[in-house]
Design an enzyme around this catalytic site. Structure first.
Site, short mmCIF file in Angstrom:
data_model
loop_
_atom_site.label_atom_id
_atom_site.label_comp_id
_atom_site.label_asym_id
_atom_site.label_seq_id
_atom_site.Cartn_x
_atom_site.Cartn_y
_atom_site.Cartn_z
N ASP A 123 5.97 2.20 6.42
CA ASP A 123 4.65 1.58 6.39
C ASP A 123 3.78 2.39 5.41
OD1 ASP A 123 2.21 0.40 6.88
OD2 ASP A 123 2.04 1.08 8.95
N GLU A 134 -5.04 2.12 2.40
CA GLU A 134 -5.03 1.00 3.34
C GLU A 134 -5.21 1.45 4.78
OE1 GLU A 134 -3.08 -2.01 6.08
OE2 GLU A 134 -2.68 0.12 5.77
N GLU A 135 -4.64 2.59 5.12
CA GLU A 135 -4.66 3.05 6.51
C GLU A 135 -6.05 3.48 6.98
OE1 GLU A 135 -2.33 2.62 8.50
OE2 GLU A 135 -0.46 2.53 7.35
N ASP A 191 3.60 -6.24 3.63
CA ASP A 191 3.40 -5.11 4.55
C ASP A 191 4.48 -5.19 5.62
OD1 ASP A 191 2.18 -2.94 6.01
OD2 ASP A 191 0.24 -3.55 5.18
N HIS A 249 0.85 -1.21 0.00
CA HIS A 249 0.00 0.00 0.00
C HIS A 249 0.87 1.24 0.00
CE1 HIS A 249 0.16 1.29 4.31
NE2 HIS A 249 0.16 0.00 4.62
N HIS A 299 4.09 3.64 12.81
CA HIS A 299 3.28 4.86 12.81
C HIS A 299 3.99 5.99 13.56
CE1 HIS A 299 -0.92 3.27 11.48
NE2 HIS A 299 0.08 2.76 10.75
#
Length: 345
Positions: free
Chosen positions: A192, A225-226, A248, A80, A335
């Site tokens: 990410d 995606e998030e 991922d 993603h 994150h």
């Protein structure tokens, strides 16, 4: 004369794996969920070096296809392309930007960060501000800050000045270049999951250089995606792949405070993580495990029940169902602006 810190840190250490240029290109493009145009375009341009069939769909997801040579089954390799970010909800008369998160944030990470604000006229700089510690009451000092307590300061003279360059709905990400540290490890925002997109792209490139596979191999950079898995849902519906592997990141468990009994043992440098679980097709998982064993590829195994927290959760039940697997890369500080990975993984 005292040596510079980088010289001291590198003393006695030679085995260093540099950050690949193509991965750097993806990491430094600004693109939170729903606003992924810059990294998606970068991914598309990189893929055009090995594929003549590169498309960007209406959602913004990118596909790069290497045609099959023998009528075999098609395989989608999915990363993603979006990252977590901030979106402006209000511009005060004093010129401060108030915001909410796009994706999952720990607000304490944001305090004092430099940010890049994307506007219709380009990108601008800002900082995340909070009341200074000197002015916090004893009770306030004990509390973790909430996003409503924070603001972005772009140095505007007043509200009219701020509104002349920023609009409600503009987005921001934390600023900062990738940082190479010891042991072939690199920290950056957006690992990410630009990392997954990079792996999908490189794997597909290697297939192209080898003359193709029996069936189509398609590198995918999925959007959103998030927040919604929107890109994965629509890509799976459009491509109708015979199988999919989602790439991922996952939590490296060799950092302080992480319980290996809960998450498994996935240390940095131990290789990719092959997942088994309820929404993952057992045959795909077994093929991945057999391949890793047969090629002597270092790896660990993770288990999930009910959901994986990745695009696999959307892809596996698209149309009549898509046999799906997940391969993840161990990552520390997920994150955050300093997501840390070991490049050799």
């Amino acid at each position: 004369m005292q040596s510079a810190p980088d010289v001291v840190f590198s003393k006695g250490y030679a085995a260093r794996m540099a950050l690949p240029d193509n991965l750097r290109t993806l990491l430094t493009a600004t693109g939170p969920s729903g606003y992924e145009t810059a990294p998606a375009n970068a991914f598309a341009e990189l893929c055009r070096t090995f594929s003549s069939d590169v498309e960007i769909d209406v959602m913004g997801s990118v596909t790069a296809r290497v045609p099959g040579t023998g009528g075999g089954r098609s395989l989608a390799l999915v990363g993603h392309i979006d990252e977590i970010g901030l979106i402006v909800t209000h511009i005060s008369d004093e010129g401060f930007l108030h915001f909410i998160g796009v994706g999952g944030w720990d607000p304490i990470i944001l305090v004092g960060q430099r940010v890049t604000v994307s506007t219709k006229d380009g990108e601008g700089a800002g900082i995340v501000g909070r009341k200074p510690i000197h002015l916090l009451s004893p009770d306030e000092r004990k509390k973790v800050p909430e996003m409503k307590d924070l603001h972005i300061d772009i140095g505007a003279a007043d509200g009219d000045d701020a509104r002349s360059v920023v609009r409600v709905g503009d987005v921001a990400v934390i600023s900062g270049e990738p940082l190479e540290v010891r042991s072939g490890r690199v920290a950056s925002r957006s690992m990410d999951n630009r990392l997954g997109c990079y792996v999908a792209m490189e794997a597909t490139r290697l297939v192209a250089e080898a003359g193709g596979a029996a069936g189509d191999v398609i590198a995918v950079a999925a959007v959103q995606e998030e927040i919604t898995f929107g890109g994965a849902r629509t890509i799976a519906h459009r491509l109708q792949p015979d199988a999919a592997i989602v790439i991922d990141v996952t939590h490296a468990t060799d950092a302080p405070g992480i319980d290996e009994k809960e998450l498994g043992k996935h240390h940095m440098g131990s290789g990719p993580v092959i997942e088994r679980g309820s929404v993952l097709h057992p045959r795909i998982s077994e093929l991945l495990l057999d391949t890793a064993a047969g090629k002597d590829i270092p790896h660990t195994v993770a288990a999930s029940a009910g959901r994986t927290g990745t695009d696999a959760d959307a892809i596996h039940f698209s149309r009549d169902g898509v046999p799906t697997g997940v391969v993840s890369l161990p990552l520390r500080y997920m994150h955050s602006p300093v997501e840390l990975v070991q490049i050799e993984d």
